[in-house]
Design a protein around this motif. Structure first.
Motif, PDB file in Angstrom:
ATOM      1  N   TYR A 422       7.363  17.796 -25.218  1.00  0.00           N
ATOM      2  CA  TYR A 422       6.891  16.415 -25.327  1.00  0.00           C
ATOM      3  C   TYR A 422       7.972  15.358 -25.119  1.00  0.00           C
ATOM      4  O   TYR A 422       7.710  14.172 -25.283  1.00  0.00           O
ATOM      5  N   GLY A 423       9.186  15.775 -24.788  1.00  0.00           N
ATOM      6  CA  GLY A 423      10.245  14.805 -24.523  1.00  0.00           C
ATOM      7  C   GLY A 423      10.833  14.148 -25.747  1.00  0.00           C
ATOM      8  O   GLY A 423      11.519  13.133 -25.639  1.00  0.00           O
ATOM      9  N   ALA A 424      10.589  14.692 -26.943  1.00  0.00           N
ATOM     10  CA  ALA A 424      11.153  14.106 -28.161  1.00  0.00           C
ATOM     11  C   ALA A 424      12.659  14.306 -28.184  1.00  0.00           C
ATOM     12  O   ALA A 424      13.153  15.416 -27.956  1.00  0.00           O
ATOM     13  N   THR A 425      13.398  13.236 -28.452  1.00  0.00           N
ATOM     14  CA  THR A 425      14.853  13.323 -28.543  1.00  0.00           C
ATOM     15  C   THR A 425      15.259  13.657 -29.973  1.00  0.00           C
ATOM     16  O   THR A 425      14.422  13.971 -30.819  1.00  0.00           O
ATOM     17  N   THR A 426      16.543  13.564 -30.230  1.00  0.00           N
ATOM     18  CA  THR A 426      17.067  13.869 -31.565  1.00  0.00           C
ATOM     19  C   THR A 426      16.860  12.722 -32.544  1.00  0.00           C
ATOM     20  O   THR A 426      17.247  12.833 -33.700  1.00  0.00           O
ATOM     21  N   ARG A 427      16.235  11.659 -32.077  1.00  0.00           N
ATOM     22  CA  ARG A 427      15.925  10.552 -32.990  1.00  0.00           C
ATOM     23  C   ARG A 427      14.429  10.267 -32.946  1.00  0.00           C
ATOM     24  O   ARG A 427      13.840  10.119 -31.872  1.00  0.00           O
ATOM     25  N   ALA A 428      13.824  10.195 -34.117  1.00  0.00           N
ATOM     26  CA  ALA A 428      12.377   9.988 -34.216  1.00  0.00           C
ATOM     27  C   ALA A 428      11.960   8.686 -33.525  1.00  0.00           C
ATOM     28  O   ALA A 428      12.620   7.651 -33.669  1.00  0.00           O
ATOM     29  N   GLY A 429      10.878   8.772 -32.757  1.00  0.00           N
ATOM     30  CA  GLY A 429      10.336   7.591 -32.102  1.00  0.00           C
ATOM     31  C   GLY A 429      10.916   7.320 -30.727  1.00  0.00           C
ATOM     32  O   GLY A 429      10.433   6.442 -30.016  1.00  0.00           O
ATOM     33  N   ILE A 430      11.942   8.064 -30.359  1.00  0.00           N
ATOM     34  CA  ILE A 430      12.548   7.895 -29.046  1.00  0.00           C
ATOM     35  C   ILE A 430      12.308   9.162 -28.234  1.00  0.00           C
ATOM     36  O   ILE A 430      12.642  10.269 -28.670  1.00  0.00           O
ATOM     37  N   PHE A 431      11.722   8.983 -27.069  1.00  0.00           N
ATOM     38  CA  PHE A 431      11.391  10.090 -26.182  1.00  0.00           C
ATOM     39  C   PHE A 431      12.119   9.873 -24.858  1.00  0.00           C
ATOM     40  O   PHE A 431      12.520   8.758 -24.537  1.00  0.00           O
ATOM     41  N   ALA A 432      12.272  10.942 -24.102  1.00  0.00           N
ATOM     42  CA  ALA A 432      12.994  10.819 -22.833  1.00  0.00           C
ATOM     43  C   ALA A 432      12.498  11.868 -21.847  1.00  0.00           C
ATOM     44  O   ALA A 432      11.940  12.899 -22.238  1.00  0.00           O
ATOM     45  N   GLY A 433      12.711  11.587 -20.564  1.00  0.00           N
ATOM     46  CA  GLY A 433      12.305  12.533 -19.532  1.00  0.00           C
ATOM     47  C   GLY A 433      12.823  12.139 -18.174  1.00  0.00           C
ATOM     48  O   GLY A 433      13.344  11.031 -17.976  1.00  0.00           O
ATOM     49  N   GLY A 434      12.677  13.038 -17.229  1.00  0.00           N
ATOM     50  CA  GLY A 434      13.151  12.779 -15.869  1.00  0.00           C
ATOM     51  C   GLY A 434      14.638  13.034 -15.746  1.00  0.00           C
ATOM     52  O   GLY A 434      15.231  13.807 -16.512  1.00  0.00           O
ATOM     53  N   ASP A 435      15.276  12.349 -14.804  1.00  0.00           N
ATOM     54  CA  ASP A 435      16.684  12.606 -14.515  1.00  0.00           C
ATOM     55  C   ASP A 435      17.599  12.286 -15.693  1.00  0.00           C
ATOM     56  O   ASP A 435      18.703  12.826 -15.779  1.00  0.00           O
ATOM     57  N   ALA A 436      17.166  11.410 -16.608  1.00  0.00           N
ATOM     58  CA  ALA A 436      17.974  11.093 -17.779  1.00  0.00           C
ATOM     59  C   ALA A 436      18.157  12.318 -18.669  1.00  0.00           C
ATOM     60  O   ALA A 436      19.094  12.397 -19.456  1.00  0.00           O
ATOM     61  N   VAL A 437      17.265  13.295 -18.527  1.00  0.00           N
ATOM     62  CA  VAL A 437      17.322  14.537 -19.316  1.00  0.00           C
ATOM     63  C   VAL A 437      17.830  15.703 -18.476  1.00  0.00           C
ATOM     64  O   VAL A 437      18.658  16.495 -18.937  1.00  0.00           O
ATOM     65  N   THR A 438      17.357  15.812 -17.254  1.00  0.00           N
ATOM     66  CA  THR A 438      17.670  16.975 -16.415  1.00  0.00           C
ATOM     67  C   THR A 438      18.851  16.764 -15.482  1.00  0.00           C
ATOM     68  O   THR A 438      19.376  17.720 -14.922  1.00  0.00           O
ATOM     69  N   GLY A 439      19.295  15.517 -15.310  1.00  0.00           N
ATOM     70  CA  GLY A 439      20.173  15.215 -14.194  1.00  0.00           C
ATOM     71  C   GLY A 439      19.313  15.043 -12.962  1.00  0.00           C
ATOM     72  O   GLY A 439      18.091  15.200 -13.014  1.00  0.00           O
TER      73      GLY A 439
END
Length: 465
Positions: A422-439
């Motif tokens: 689901y793209g959940a980051t290490t901080r609650a309420g903040i999600f991420a995806g795409g090149d910011a996660v995979t390069g």
């Protein structure tokens, strides 16, 4: 009947003509051609093409509607899962995804899914007034911020808007679109005719786009959450930090990254003869790299008038670029210097590039990726005269968001740590995806990540009550 029809070829500009302009290389299908190609689909009971589409477009369904001549219905099927069909039909690596899984490809040519998606998407852009608005639930009173208006951000925002969320996209540059706008050349992805109109369709869902907002400078994520009332944030800021080789001479005038080069050409409209745009290519350009970005850069340089070459340390069989892009580059007489690796960039007395010194390579044992590792051949150095060197070696995410947001973890490469589901980051309420996660990856993979994050954000906000 379907098995006896060969894949319908797509019409293209003549290579000798197109290398002198920035008009789209591929003309696409006519209605008759698209329907003939649609007739090849076997409509498998368990379609593998859908399983191999990162956004799960119901491919057999849209093809059936196309074959029947109901283009509005075909567009509606695609719109259920993709907000950018005209884009994806042009730039997705279908050969390794949906088409790569097509059962017809086992003994022959797979169905041209991408070309048909492009045809339907373009028809929908031209007949927007005839298309039924996408289904949207009533506004639910919740606000979500999306950072970045590239494919991940647009996909996430679209899905959230359909769920009833009030979504605002914050874009650092003055035009939305991210890599679609500044990274892919006009001859592969027209900006006004395709990108801008696809983005307008996202706006029609109620999504607000604010440009010239650098999150981490103009405003921080904490300020969005604490002061501006956003309940969740999706980070789809891409990977715009270029990599270099750290070899002597990279500080010379005339050395640049492919990111900088393509951004200048696209945002400054160097492809448009009515603009007087200072993009220097000199007489000879060498592009270092073998991916799609390298092909985009070298083919762009050729269109700006330079004799253009690719230098790549592996053989042609290991080129990571799409086969179609390599084929087009060869048709345009791009020179390929395979099994060669730069060791130094040479300058003149004024500090400008005059040549690049390379060493010849041979392939050794496979590396971690399964490709055979290139090994230097001692004493095989040679020089290539050139005026410009463009490094197309991949990119990493800009560290700005991580450095200004407490609680966000990143990898050694600067990529955000996020849950794959689901793209959940290490901080609650903040999600991420795409090149910011995979390069740096593909448009469609970024869109898939954006859609997953939209589902994750919805789950998160609902759970809060």
């Amino acid at each position: 009947m379907a098995n006896k029809i060969g894949r319908v070829p797509v019409r293209e500009q003549d290579p000798q003509v197109r290398v002198t302009n920035f008009e789209e290389v591929c003309y696409g299908y006519s209605l008759e051609e698209a329907q003939l190609e649609a007739s090849r689909c076997l409509h498998c009971r368990k379609p593998r093409c859908v399983d191999h589409c990162p956004v799960s477009v119901q491919i057999p369904q849209f093809i059936a509607e196309l074959a029947a001549g109901d283009l509005a219905a075909a567009a509606a099927v695609i719109a259920q899962d993709s907000s950018l069909p005209s884009v994806c039909g042009r730039v997705c690596p279908q050969e390794s995804q949906c088409e790569g899984a097509c059962i017809l490809g086992i003994k022959g040519e797979p169905v041209a899914i991408g070309k048909m998606e492009r045809f339907v998407g373009d028809w929908a852009l031209e007949h927007a007034d005839e298309m039924q608005a996408a289904d949207r639930t009533a506004p639910n009173g919740h606000k979500v911020a999306v950072i970045g208006s590239g494919p991940a951000g647009l996909a996430c925002a679209s899905d959230l808007a359909k769920m009833g969320y009030q979504v605002t996209i914050f874009e650092a540059l003055h035009k939305p679109g991210g890599v679609l706008e500044y990274g892919i050349p006009e001859f592969r992805l027209p900006k006004s005719r395709v990108v801008a109109r696809e983005i307008d369709n996202v706006r029609k869902l109620g999504v607000k786009i604010e440009t010239d907002v650098i999150v981490g400078r103009t405003v921080t994520i904490d300020e969005l959450l604490d002061r501006e009332g956003y309940e969740a944030v999706f980070v789809g800021s891409g990977a715009g930090l270029p990599r270099f080789m750290n070899i002597p001479g990279e500080n010379l005038n005339g050395v640049q990254s492919a990111n900088e080069f393509l951004t200048r050409v696209n945002l400054m409209k160097a492809y448009d003869n009515s603009y007087d745009t200072p993009v220097y290519v000199g007489q000879r350009v060498v592009v270092v790299g073998g991916g799609n970005v390298a092909m985009d850069a070298v083919r762009t340089a050729a269109r700006l008038g330079a004799l253009s070459s690719i230098v790549y340390r592996r053989s042609e069989a290991e080129l990571p670029a799409r086969v179609e892009e390599v084929h087009h580059a060869k048709q345009e007489e791009i020179e390929f210097r395979m099994l060669s690796n730069p060791v130094e960039i040479l300058g003149d007395e004024k500090g400008w590039v005059r040549a690049i010194r390379c060493i010849r390579m041979e392939l050794g044992e496979p590396d971690a990726s399964g490709r055979r590792s290139p090994v230097e051949i001692p004493g095989s150095e040679f020089e290539l005269p050139c005026d410009v060197v463009i490094m197309a070696l991949g990119t990493s995410p800009n560290p700005l968001i991580v450095s200004t947001t407490e609680g966000l973890e990143a990898t050694k490469r600067g990529c955000l740590v996020a849950d794959e589901a689901y793209g959940a980051t290490t901080r609650a309420g903040i999600f991420a995806g795409g090149d910011a996660v995979t390069g740096a990856a593909t448009v469609i993979l970024a869109m898939g990540a954006g859609r997953k994050a939209a589902e994750g954000i919805d789950r998160y906000i609902r759970a809060k009550g």
